[in-house]
Design a protein around this motif. Structure first.
Motif, PDB file in Angstrom:
ATOM      1  N   GLU A  55       0.834  -1.204   0.000  1.00  0.00           N
ATOM      2  CA  GLU A  55       0.000   0.000   0.000  1.00  0.00           C
ATOM      3  C   GLU A  55       0.872   1.260   0.000  1.00  0.00           C
ATOM      4  O   GLU A  55       0.580   2.223  -0.719  1.00  0.00           O
ATOM      5  CB  GLU A  55      -0.919  -0.003   1.219  1.00  0.00           C
ATOM      6  CG  GLU A  55      -2.037  -1.031   1.142  1.00  0.00           C
ATOM      7  CD  GLU A  55      -2.896  -1.069   2.395  1.00  0.00           C
ATOM      8  OE1 GLU A  55      -3.918  -1.780   2.370  1.00  0.00           O
ATOM      9  OE2 GLU A  55      -2.549  -0.389   3.389  1.00  0.00           O
ATOM     10  N   ASP A 106       2.509   1.657  -3.451  1.00  0.00           N
ATOM     11  CA  ASP A 106       1.540   2.122  -4.448  1.00  0.00           C
ATOM     12  C   ASP A 106       1.270   3.620  -4.281  1.00  0.00           C
ATOM     13  O   ASP A 106       1.205   4.365  -5.268  1.00  0.00           O
ATOM     14  CB  ASP A 106       0.236   1.334  -4.327  1.00  0.00           C
ATOM     15  CG  ASP A 106       0.363  -0.103  -4.819  1.00  0.00           C
ATOM     16  OD1 ASP A 106       1.382  -0.415  -5.468  1.00  0.00           O
ATOM     17  OD2 ASP A 106      -0.545  -0.901  -4.531  1.00  0.00           O
ATOM     18  N   ALA A 107       1.119   4.073  -3.035  1.00  0.00           N
ATOM     19  CA  ALA A 107       0.825   5.489  -2.791  1.00  0.00           C
ATOM     20  C   ALA A 107       2.014   6.366  -3.187  1.00  0.00           C
ATOM     21  O   ALA A 107       1.848   7.439  -3.776  1.00  0.00           O
ATOM     22  CB  ALA A 107       0.466   5.706  -1.327  1.00  0.00           C
ATOM     23  N   GLU A 149       4.497   5.653  -5.368  1.00  0.00           N
ATOM     24  CA  GLU A 149       4.700   5.671  -6.820  1.00  0.00           C
ATOM     25  C   GLU A 149       3.557   6.379  -7.541  1.00  0.00           C
ATOM     26  O   GLU A 149       3.760   6.965  -8.604  1.00  0.00           O
ATOM     27  CB  GLU A 149       4.896   4.247  -7.342  1.00  0.00           C
ATOM     28  CG  GLU A 149       6.204   3.603  -6.883  1.00  0.00           C
ATOM     29  CD  GLU A 149       7.434   4.428  -7.261  1.00  0.00           C
ATOM     30  OE1 GLU A 149       7.425   5.083  -8.315  1.00  0.00           O
ATOM     31  OE2 GLU A 149       8.405   4.428  -6.480  1.00  0.00           O
ATOM     32  N   SER A 150       2.365   6.345  -6.952  1.00  0.00           N
ATOM     33  CA  SER A 150       1.248   7.111  -7.512  1.00  0.00           C
ATOM     34  C   SER A 150       1.538   8.606  -7.434  1.00  0.00           C
ATOM     35  O   SER A 150       1.226   9.369  -8.359  1.00  0.00           O
ATOM     36  CB  SER A 150      -0.044   6.786  -6.758  1.00  0.00           C
ATOM     37  OG  SER A 150      -1.110   7.616  -7.187  1.00  0.00           O
ATOM     38  N   ARG A 161       4.501   9.933  -7.526  1.00  0.00           N
ATOM     39  CA  ARG A 161       5.504  10.208  -8.574  1.00  0.00           C
ATOM     40  C   ARG A 161       4.798  10.435  -9.916  1.00  0.00           C
ATOM     41  O   ARG A 161       5.164  11.330 -10.689  1.00  0.00           O
ATOM     42  CB  ARG A 161       6.493   9.045  -8.680  1.00  0.00           C
ATOM     43  CG  ARG A 161       7.737   9.372  -9.509  1.00  0.00           C
ATOM     44  CD  ARG A 161       8.548   8.129  -9.854  1.00  0.00           C
ATOM     45  NE  ARG A 161       8.958   7.336  -8.725  1.00  0.00           N
ATOM     46  CZ  ARG A 161      10.082   7.500  -8.025  1.00  0.00           C
ATOM     47  NH1 ARG A 161      10.909   8.467  -8.355  1.00  0.00           N
ATOM     48  NH2 ARG A 161      10.367   6.709  -7.013  1.00  0.00           N
ATOM     49  N   GLN A 162       3.795   9.620 -10.195  1.00  0.00           N
ATOM     50  CA  GLN A 162       3.070   9.761 -11.461  1.00  0.00           C
ATOM     51  C   GLN A 162       2.272  11.064 -11.507  1.00  0.00           C
ATOM     52  O   GLN A 162       2.191  11.713 -12.554  1.00  0.00           O
ATOM     53  CB  GLN A 162       2.161   8.558 -11.668  1.00  0.00           C
ATOM     54  CG  GLN A 162       2.918   7.262 -11.922  1.00  0.00           C
ATOM     55  CD  GLN A 162       2.001   6.067 -12.089  1.00  0.00           C
ATOM     56  OE1 GLN A 162       0.797   6.146 -11.830  1.00  0.00           O
ATOM     57  NE2 GLN A 162       2.562   4.940 -12.503  1.00  0.00           N
ATOM     58  N   LYS A 163       1.684  11.453 -10.372  1.00  0.00           N
ATOM     59  CA  LYS A 163       0.977  12.744 -10.322  1.00  0.00           C
ATOM     60  C   LYS A 163       1.932  13.892 -10.644  1.00  0.00           C
ATOM     61  O   LYS A 163       1.596  14.812 -11.397  1.00  0.00           O
ATOM     62  CB  LYS A 163       0.389  12.971  -8.926  1.00  0.00           C
ATOM     63  CG  LYS A 163      -0.820  12.154  -8.580  1.00  0.00           C
ATOM     64  CD  LYS A 163      -1.268  12.487  -7.160  1.00  0.00           C
ATOM     65  CE  LYS A 163      -2.406  11.583  -6.717  1.00  0.00           C
ATOM     66  NZ  LYS A 163      -2.816  11.862  -5.323  1.00  0.00           N
ATOM     67  N   ILE A 223       4.262  11.151  -0.665  1.00  0.00           N
ATOM     68  CA  ILE A 223       2.815  10.965  -0.820  1.00  0.00           C
ATOM     69  C   ILE A 223       2.093  12.296  -0.616  1.00  0.00           C
ATOM     70  O   ILE A 223       1.182  12.657  -1.369  1.00  0.00           O
ATOM     71  CB  ILE A 223       2.309   9.900   0.162  1.00  0.00           C
ATOM     72  CG1 ILE A 223       2.938   8.534  -0.162  1.00  0.00           C
ATOM     73  CG2 ILE A 223       0.788   9.799   0.125  1.00  0.00           C
ATOM     74  CD1 ILE A 223       2.740   7.479   0.917  1.00  0.00           C
ATOM     75  N   GLY A 270       2.261  14.659  -3.523  1.00  0.00           N
ATOM     76  CA  GLY A 270       1.209  14.370  -4.486  1.00  0.00           C
ATOM     77  C   GLY A 270      -0.117  14.995  -4.084  1.00  0.00           C
ATOM     78  O   GLY A 270      -0.857  15.520  -4.931  1.00  0.00           O
ATOM     79  N   ASP A 316      -2.365  17.842  -6.078  1.00  0.00           N
ATOM     80  CA  ASP A 316      -3.809  17.727  -6.315  1.00  0.00           C
ATOM     81  C   ASP A 316      -4.536  18.984  -5.851  1.00  0.00           C
ATOM     82  O   ASP A 316      -5.433  19.487  -6.542  1.00  0.00           O
ATOM     83  CB  ASP A 316      -4.373  16.511  -5.559  1.00  0.00           C
ATOM     84  CG  ASP A 316      -4.002  15.184  -6.209  1.00  0.00           C
ATOM     85  OD1 ASP A 316      -3.626  15.179  -7.398  1.00  0.00           O
ATOM     86  OD2 ASP A 316      -4.099  14.151  -5.515  1.00  0.00           O
TER      87      ASP A 316
END
Length: 405
Positions: A64, A67-68, A70-71, A73-75, A283, A286, A290
């Motif tokens: 978890e 995933d958060a 690396e998410s 990083r994508q943002k 995290i 990111g 947002d």
């Protein structure tokens, strides 16, 4: 989100506090921005519900957290329009990212090569390159600036040659607010085969740079100036450079295979991300991205430009007040002095009235030397500031002047 200033201010818990008995007026956003509850909650949620190390564990919490992280990083990749997520390297901040590049570029430079910085750089974008020159024998050259606080582009063109290997420039001056023409700077550097690093620490809370459109080689920034936490930032490294340059540090997560005879390294981004990172910070970065995108950078720019125009107009009504950085393209920063009064004294008095401004040389001593001053009072505005707070600043500066004259 429509631009509702009261709703936006309600997202920032610190803005409701009082300082020295007065409502806080926070005008030191160029040093660090305040954090919305959404970002604070993100950090608390990580440590409360899925705190674990990343990239290593098969257990649920580790997955978890990974995933958060690396998410996020994508943002960030999408926000800055980097071509690939792995071109976004997490760092402890802008200064660390600059030093990383300065260290690994030791393998590229040789004696007699030339590198170029601008006259309006933060010390973090001067000192690492001086150290690099000491290690390699490269020569440091400086783009001069005008009295208005604008880089003299024709002089920059004269500095460029086949000996130029790198150019370093900030996107926005932290001391003056000047927005530099980085697209032109990058284009001209590339024409002579030089790489470019842009310090985006002061720009990214105001401007949404498109890294592919700019065709920049390296771009650095920090989360804490973008409503995110301290201790986390990014270094954008164009893939071709990431493949060419050696690792910066050795340790866990940056390896492919380790034996006592030989170690091989992982690919981007892990090649430059040794050790356990600031997971909650990444995290939360990111989450800050947002939040800013929900408000919208066009709306932020329009609102902050209005604050800048109003503050400039009202401050200039004070006799003896001079603003430094008067170029036509600026972010919401006003650096000023009052004739015959030390900036520190002004800052101390306005603090007693609950107003936070920065005084001193702002880690830009060459700029202060250029103007032959010890420093300035710097008021830097964010999208959560108000016109009424500008009025409070002006009133406090007038009071300081009266007391100190």
């Amino acid at each position: 989100m429509s631009f509702n200033i009261q709703k936006i201010r309600s997202d920032f818990p610190i803005l409701s506090r009082r300082v020295n008995g007065y409502p806080l007026v926070y005008l030191d956003n160029a040093a660090t921005s305040q954090k919305p509850q959404q970002v604070i909650d993100c950090i608390v949620d990580y440590y409360s519900n899925y705190n674990a190390n990343i990239h290593r564990g098969v257990h649920t919490l580790s997955q978890e957290a990974t995933d958060a992280y690396e998410s996020a990083r994508q943002k960030i990749q999408k926000h800055f329009n980097a071509k690939e997520p792995y071109e976004i390297l997490f760092t402890p901040g802008t200064t660390h990212g600059i030093n990383l590049v300065a260290q690994v570029f030791s393998t590229v430079l040789k004696k007699g090569d030339e590198i170029i910085v601008s006259a309006m750089e933060h010390h973090s974008n001067i000192v690492p390159w001086q150290m690099l020159c000491e290690r390699t024998g490269a020569i440091l050259k400086v783009i001069p600036m005008s009295e208005e606080g604008v880089l003299i582009f024709s002089e920059y063109e004269k500095l460029l040659s086949e000996k130029t290997k790198m150019v370093f420039v900030n996107h926005v001056s932290n001391a003056l607010g000047t927005i530099n023409p980085i697209a032109k700077i990058i284009d001209h550097a590339h024409k002579v085969g030089a790489a470019v690093l842009v310090d985006g620490a002061q720009s990214c809370s105001h401007i949404k740079p498109d890294l592919q459109e700019l065709d920049v080689d390296f771009y650095v920034t920090s989360a804490h100036k973008m409503c995110g936490p301290t201790g986390i930032g990014i270094l954008y490294m164009k893939e071709e450079w990431g493949n060419k340059l050696p690792p910066y540090q050795g340790g866990g997560d940056m390896i492919d295979q380790v034996t006592f005879e030989k170690t091989t390294y992982a690919g981007l981004p892990f090649k430059f991300e040794a050790g356990t990172p600031n997971i909650s910070g990444g995290i939360a970065f990111g989450a800050a991205i947002d939040y800013l995108n929900e408000i919208g950078f066009e709306a932020i720019k329009e609102y902050e430009d209005n604050l800048l125009d109003y503050a400039t107009q009202e401050l200039l009504k004070i006799e003896g007040l001079k603003i430094y950085g008067t170029g036509p393209d600026k972010t919401s920063v006003v650096s000023f002095n009052i004739e015959g009064i030390h900036p520190y004294d002004i800052g101390s008095i306005v603090d007693k009235l609950g107003i936070a401004v920065r005084t001193g040389h702002h880690c830009t001593q060459p700029i202060m030397d250029f103007y032959n001053i010890p420093g300035t009072v710097r008021a830097s505005f964010a999208f959560y500031n108000t016109m009424e707070e500008v009025d409070s600043l002006v009133s406090a500066v007038k009071k300081a002047k009266m007391m100190l004259s």
